[in-house]
Design a protein around this motif. Sequence first.
Motif, PDB file in Angstrom:
ATOM      1  N   LEU A  27      16.534   8.942  -0.701  1.00 20.01           N
ATOM      2  CA  LEU A  27      15.962   9.642   0.105  1.00 20.01           C
ATOM      3  C   LEU A  27      14.648   8.704   0.658  1.00 20.01           C
ATOM      4  O   LEU A  27      13.153   9.672   1.094  1.00 20.01           O
ATOM      5  CB  LEU A  27      15.561  10.879  -1.212  1.00 20.01           C
ATOM      6  N   ILE A  28      14.441   8.004  -0.541  1.00 22.81           N
ATOM      7  CA  ILE A  28      12.656   7.179  -0.537  1.00 22.81           C
ATOM      8  C   ILE A  28      12.690   7.064   1.333  1.00 22.81           C
ATOM      9  O   ILE A  28      11.988   7.108   2.142  1.00 22.81           O
ATOM     10  CB  ILE A  28      13.023   6.407  -1.449  1.00 22.81           C
ATOM     11  N   ASN A  31      12.767  10.310   3.814  1.00 25.39           N
ATOM     12  CA  ASN A  31      10.804  10.169   3.465  1.00 25.39           C
ATOM     13  C   ASN A  31       9.800   9.449   3.901  1.00 25.39           C
ATOM     14  O   ASN A  31       9.335  10.217   4.732  1.00 25.39           O
ATOM     15  CB  ASN A  31      10.541  10.974   2.389  1.00 25.39           C
ATOM     16  N   PHE A  34       6.859   4.348   6.311  1.00 22.31           N
ATOM     17  CA  PHE A  34       6.956   2.933   5.778  1.00 22.31           C
ATOM     18  C   PHE A  34       8.019   2.130   5.054  1.00 22.31           C
ATOM     19  O   PHE A  34       8.018   1.411   5.240  1.00 22.31           O
ATOM     20  CB  PHE A  34       5.579   3.024   4.706  1.00 22.31           C
ATOM     21  N   HIS A  35       8.549   3.054   4.440  1.00 20.70           N
ATOM     22  CA  HIS A  35       9.509   2.893   2.998  1.00 20.70           C
ATOM     23  C   HIS A  35      10.417   2.286   4.249  1.00 20.70           C
ATOM     24  O   HIS A  35      11.582   1.688   4.269  1.00 20.70           O
ATOM     25  CB  HIS A  35       9.814   3.306   2.139  1.00 20.70           C
ATOM     26  N   SER A  38      10.084  -1.140   5.941  1.00 21.59           N
ATOM     27  CA  SER A  38      10.207  -1.741   5.473  1.00 21.59           C
ATOM     28  C   SER A  38      11.830  -1.931   5.050  1.00 21.59           C
ATOM     29  O   SER A  38      12.421  -3.490   5.312  1.00 21.59           O
ATOM     30  CB  SER A  38      10.010  -1.714   4.242  1.00 21.59           C
ATOM     31  N   VAL A  39      12.631  -1.517   4.888  1.00 16.10           N
ATOM     32  CA  VAL A  39      14.214  -0.897   4.093  1.00 16.10           C
ATOM     33  C   VAL A  39      14.777  -2.104   5.412  1.00 16.10           C
ATOM     34  O   VAL A  39      15.575  -2.778   5.536  1.00 16.10           O
ATOM     35  CB  VAL A  39      14.828   0.272   3.771  1.00 16.10           C
TER      36      VAL A  39
END
Lengths: 278, 171
Positions: A27-28, A31, A34-35, A38-39
Amino acid sequence: MKNILLFIYRNHVFFVFVILEIACFSLIANNNTFHRASVLSSSNQFIGRMYDLNNEVKEYFKLRMINNQLAVENAALRSMLYESKYFSSKSITSITDSVSNQHYTYVPAKVINNTTDRRSNYLTIDRGILQGVQPEMAVISSEGIVGIVKDVSKNFATVISVLHKSSSISSKVADTEYIGSLVWEGGDPTVAQLKDIPNHVQLAEGMLIKTSGFSAMFPSGLNIGTIRSFEIKPGDNFYSIEVKLLTDMNSVSMVYVVNNLMRIEQIELESQTEISDK
Amino acid sequence: MTSDILKYTWQFILLCLFQVLIFNNLNLGGFLNPFPYIYLILILPISIGRIPILFIGFSLGLVVDVFSNTGGIHAAATTLVAFYRPLYLKAQAPREGYESMALPHLKTFGFAWFIPYAVLIVVLHHSVLFYLEIFRFVEFFHTLLKVILSSALTLFFIFLAEFLFVSNKRR
């Protein structure tokens, strides 16, 4: 198999926890860009590096094509600039006066090509026959003289620079009325040489040199330069004078073409005199 | 049992509303972001199963996430706390075990038991939350300060709730 199921059953709380956390992190990642970035960047770093390497090699071979593309684009953009536009209107300044007849008219022009590093230097200006420019007209800048028109086309003209081996401009030392001729012996493009000033004339450094008006090209009294140094060589009757030119020939951009309205009359008369003299 | 479910559902809704409508909108200088909704995890019955508390924690965080537009960081933090709480309670269990219907309240167990319990849960939750929010370690100490200050404020609200709303009678 049974053992695995048993293991899962014994630790089912932990597995539920892990599954829920995975759900949270997905979910992060979904959403937040930016995350997500990074992932993705950490998980795909290896693949990304491979792509980079591949691209680098490919790009190297494409450089010639890319250069050409950029050059074409540059040319297209450059042609859109204000400086690239050619203004064909005849912007000639002339003053009508019932008492004094017009002697000179001026055509403003822009220097579009210029050299100063050769022995014989030329300029090209963006005015030609259609704007009233004729061969042997004088070209001046707001500071001083520039040269003499050599060839003209419809919209362009070439100018023999003051910095030319055959350039010789009739000039005088201001306030003395002694006439000499200004030549250029090469080298420094900011300095020209003045010849034929007799050695009894009182000179000083910084004295102004002006056009004499004897040449039927330049009007009289135009500034040329100032005396930088002078000397009399042994056995010589004339000064050797170094003149610092007022026009910076390296950076001259806006010039005026001088049209002497009585030039033909003057030249015809002078040639008649020369013929009858023979 | 049914009344308990109703009671906790009501508290769930109430805490979420307070969090989303009031505490999320508190603007206290950037360092103070209290999350008192975590109080629900603290006060669930000790006897609750580990799977139910995991799902309660997950859904609690998810609701806050949905309303705060934060993806899943609250859910991740609350799920972790919900996983950790039974382990802590098991480790801290008295020799004869907890009373069957015991509730982990300040007035039931006293300051010496409740303070470390609440501090540990709140700080764990806030740490996970803020570091997930930042998602990098460049601003480590800045975030740590945020964790400490916000945890203190959250704990203040939790103790306030403990004093104001928990009756003295044991259940």
